[in-house]
Design a protein around this motif. Sequence first.
Motif, PDB file in Angstrom:
ATOM      1  N   ASP A  73       2.133   1.205 -21.453  1.00  0.00           N
ATOM      2  CA  ASP A  73       0.995   1.392 -20.955  1.00  0.00           C
ATOM      3  C   ASP A  73      -0.132   1.034 -20.317  1.00  0.00           C
ATOM      4  OD1 ASP A  73       2.040   3.074 -23.421  1.00  0.00           O
ATOM      5  OD2 ASP A  73       0.298   2.375 -25.044  1.00  0.00           O
ATOM      6  N   LEU A  74      -0.411   0.090 -19.933  1.00  0.00           N
ATOM      7  CA  LEU A  74      -1.667  -0.415 -19.491  1.00  0.00           C
ATOM      8  C   LEU A  74      -1.910   0.280 -17.871  1.00  0.00           C
ATOM      9  CD1 LEU A  74      -0.989  -4.944 -20.015  1.00  0.00           C
ATOM     10  CD2 LEU A  74      -3.013  -2.990 -19.885  1.00  0.00           C
ATOM     11  N   ASN A  75      -0.739   0.689 -17.308  1.00  0.00           N
ATOM     12  CA  ASN A  75      -0.870   1.749 -16.204  1.00  0.00           C
ATOM     13  C   ASN A  75      -1.918   2.920 -16.202  1.00  0.00           C
ATOM     14  OD1 ASN A  75       0.118   0.420 -14.328  1.00  0.00           O
ATOM     15  ND2 ASN A  75       1.809   0.570 -13.797  1.00  0.00           N
ATOM     16  N   LYS A  76      -1.500   3.282 -17.539  1.00  0.00           N
ATOM     17  CA  LYS A  76      -2.434   4.479 -18.146  1.00  0.00           C
ATOM     18  C   LYS A  76      -3.951   4.152 -18.503  1.00  0.00           C
ATOM     19  CE  LYS A  76       2.406   5.984 -19.214  1.00  0.00           C
ATOM     20  NZ  LYS A  76       3.754   6.663 -20.614  1.00  0.00           N
ATOM     21  N   CYS A  77      -3.234   3.156 -19.308  1.00  0.00           N
ATOM     22  CA  CYS A  77      -4.924   3.039 -19.830  1.00  0.00           C
ATOM     23  C   CYS A  77      -6.026   2.642 -18.782  1.00  0.00           C
ATOM     24  CB  CYS A  77      -4.761   2.657 -21.192  1.00  0.00           C
ATOM     25  SG  CYS A  77      -3.741   3.024 -21.843  1.00  0.00           S
ATOM     26  N   LEU A  78      -5.579   1.746 -18.012  1.00  0.00           N
ATOM     27  CA  LEU A  78      -6.862   0.755 -17.147  1.00  0.00           C
ATOM     28  C   LEU A  78      -7.207   1.697 -16.011  1.00  0.00           C
ATOM     29  CD1 LEU A  78      -5.335  -2.573 -17.212  1.00  0.00           C
ATOM     30  CD2 LEU A  78      -6.953  -1.306 -18.564  1.00  0.00           C
ATOM     31  N   SER A  79      -7.875   1.297 -15.550  1.00  0.00           N
ATOM     32  CA  SER A  79      -9.018   2.355 -14.162  1.00  0.00           C
ATOM     33  C   SER A  79      -9.089   1.947 -13.019  1.00  0.00           C
ATOM     34  CB  SER A  79      -9.468   3.281 -15.038  1.00  0.00           C
ATOM     35  OG  SER A  79     -11.126   3.775 -13.648  1.00  0.00           O
ATOM     36  N   SER A  80      -8.941   2.349 -12.021  1.00  0.00           N
ATOM     37  CA  SER A  80      -9.729   1.591 -10.823  1.00  0.00           C
ATOM     38  C   SER A  80     -11.686   1.438 -10.831  1.00  0.00           C
ATOM     39  CB  SER A  80      -9.247   1.859  -9.800  1.00  0.00           C
ATOM     40  OG  SER A  80      -9.645   3.272  -9.397  1.00  0.00           O
ATOM     41  N   HIS A  81     -12.043   2.247 -11.707  1.00  0.00           N
ATOM     42  CA  HIS A  81     -13.237   2.711 -11.493  1.00  0.00           C
ATOM     43  C   HIS A  81     -14.133   3.754 -10.099  1.00  0.00           C
ATOM     44  CE1 HIS A  81     -13.432  -0.754 -14.365  1.00  0.00           C
ATOM     45  NE2 HIS A  81     -13.021  -0.074 -15.279  1.00  0.00           N
ATOM     46  N   LEU A  82     -12.794   3.824  -9.230  1.00  0.00           N
ATOM     47  CA  LEU A  82     -13.079   4.734  -8.169  1.00  0.00           C
ATOM     48  C   LEU A  82     -12.743   6.254  -8.327  1.00  0.00           C
ATOM     49  CD1 LEU A  82     -11.378   2.462  -5.542  1.00  0.00           C
ATOM     50  CD2 LEU A  82     -13.671   2.553  -5.896  1.00  0.00           C
ATOM     51  N   GLN A  83     -13.922   7.213  -8.071  1.00  0.00           N
ATOM     52  CA  GLN A  83     -13.633   8.430  -7.964  1.00  0.00           C
ATOM     53  C   GLN A  83     -14.147   8.901  -6.625  1.00  0.00           C
ATOM     54  OE1 GLN A  83     -16.941   9.009 -10.795  1.00  0.00           O
ATOM     55  NE2 GLN A  83     -15.758   9.440 -12.762  1.00  0.00           N
ATOM     56  N   GLY A  84     -13.865   9.494  -5.639  1.00  0.00           N
ATOM     57  CA  GLY A  84     -13.977  10.320  -4.832  1.00  0.00           C
ATOM     58  C   GLY A  84     -13.160   9.844  -3.799  1.00  0.00           C
ATOM     59  N   LYS A  85     -12.821   9.993  -2.577  1.00  0.00           N
ATOM     60  CA  LYS A  85     -11.689   9.818  -1.904  1.00  0.00           C
ATOM     61  C   LYS A  85     -12.782   9.072  -0.244  1.00  0.00           C
ATOM     62  CE  LYS A  85      -8.354  11.472   1.156  1.00  0.00           C
ATOM     63  NZ  LYS A  85      -7.185  13.122   1.226  1.00  0.00           N
ATOM     64  N   LEU A  86     -12.375   8.147   0.261  1.00  0.00           N
ATOM     65  CA  LEU A  86     -12.791   8.202   1.602  1.00  0.00           C
ATOM     66  C   LEU A  86     -13.077   9.243   2.202  1.00  0.00           C
ATOM     67  CD1 LEU A  86     -11.311   4.423   1.860  1.00  0.00           C
ATOM     68  CD2 LEU A  86     -13.685   4.716   1.243  1.00  0.00           C
ATOM     69  N   CYS A  87     -14.510   9.075   3.603  1.00  0.00           N
ATOM     70  CA  CYS A  87     -14.621  10.078   4.205  1.00  0.00           C
ATOM     71  C   CYS A  87     -13.967   9.560   5.608  1.00  0.00           C
ATOM     72  CB  CYS A  87     -15.844  10.309   4.724  1.00  0.00           C
ATOM     73  SG  CYS A  87     -17.154   8.610   5.364  1.00  0.00           S
ATOM     74  N   ASP A  88     -13.865  10.046   6.549  1.00  0.00           N
ATOM     75  CA  ASP A  88     -12.409   9.253   7.972  1.00  0.00           C
ATOM     76  C   ASP A  88     -13.162   8.991   8.758  1.00  0.00           C
ATOM     77  OD1 ASP A  88     -10.266  11.734   7.452  1.00  0.00           O
ATOM     78  OD2 ASP A  88     -11.883  12.815   8.591  1.00  0.00           O
ATOM     79  N   ASN A  89     -14.498   8.549   8.625  1.00  0.00           N
ATOM     80  CA  ASN A  89     -15.985   6.946   9.180  1.00  0.00           C
ATOM     81  C   ASN A  89     -15.746   5.950   7.672  1.00  0.00           C
ATOM     82  OD1 ASN A  89     -17.363   6.645  10.738  1.00  0.00           O
ATOM     83  ND2 ASN A  89     -19.051   6.799   9.520  1.00  0.00           N
ATOM     84  N   CYS A  90     -16.218   6.319   6.901  1.00  0.00           N
ATOM     85  CA  CYS A  90     -16.070   5.292   6.074  1.00  0.00           C
ATOM     86  C   CYS A  90     -13.739   4.434   6.048  1.00  0.00           C
ATOM     87  CB  CYS A  90     -16.376   4.955   4.718  1.00  0.00           C
ATOM     88  SG  CYS A  90     -17.436   5.577   4.436  1.00  0.00           S
ATOM     89  N   ARG A  91     -13.366   6.054   6.063  1.00  0.00           N
ATOM     90  CA  ARG A  91     -11.393   5.078   6.082  1.00  0.00           C
ATOM     91  C   ARG A  91     -11.642   3.937   7.209  1.00  0.00           C
ATOM     92  NH1 ARG A  91      -7.128   5.760   4.158  1.00  0.00           N
ATOM     93  NH2 ARG A  91      -7.915   7.294   2.688  1.00  0.00           N
TER      94      ARG A  91
END
Length: 136
Positions: A73-91
């Motif tokens: 269950d670890l992959n389902k329970c643990l989070s990257s804490h990231l929300q959103g998506k990189l914009c083209d400039n930041c990427r």
Amino acid sequence: MKNVIKDILLDEFQDEVENSLIRHKSILDTLTKFQESNSRVNRAIAKAVTSCGCIEVNAGKQHMPTDKDVLEDLNKCLSSHLQGKLCDNCRERIEFEIGNNIFYLTALCNLLDINIYDILIREADKITTLGKYNLR
């Protein structure tokens, strides 16, 4: 055949790094440039959060499962804490900085007479063999 192509690509890249590294030939220069490039990757990601806002960090305590199937269950329970998506400039900026980081990592490998493809193969074998028990 597919691995041969990857091997050739990485060998060519490693050769190109060897040929283009002129100013930072010393192991000390290369180590500090590699460390600086790590910092620049971190900074570019932080700027995506703090200046651009295309991604957000919503960090909190990781909730670990308490039952016996913890690893399942670890992959389902643990989070990257990231929300959103990189914009083209930041990427683009982050990819640029990661590219520099890979360059100096490869330069270190060259100075130490280490083949980067061999490292990747060993790591891939370890991940494949240990799977989720690799626990990184």
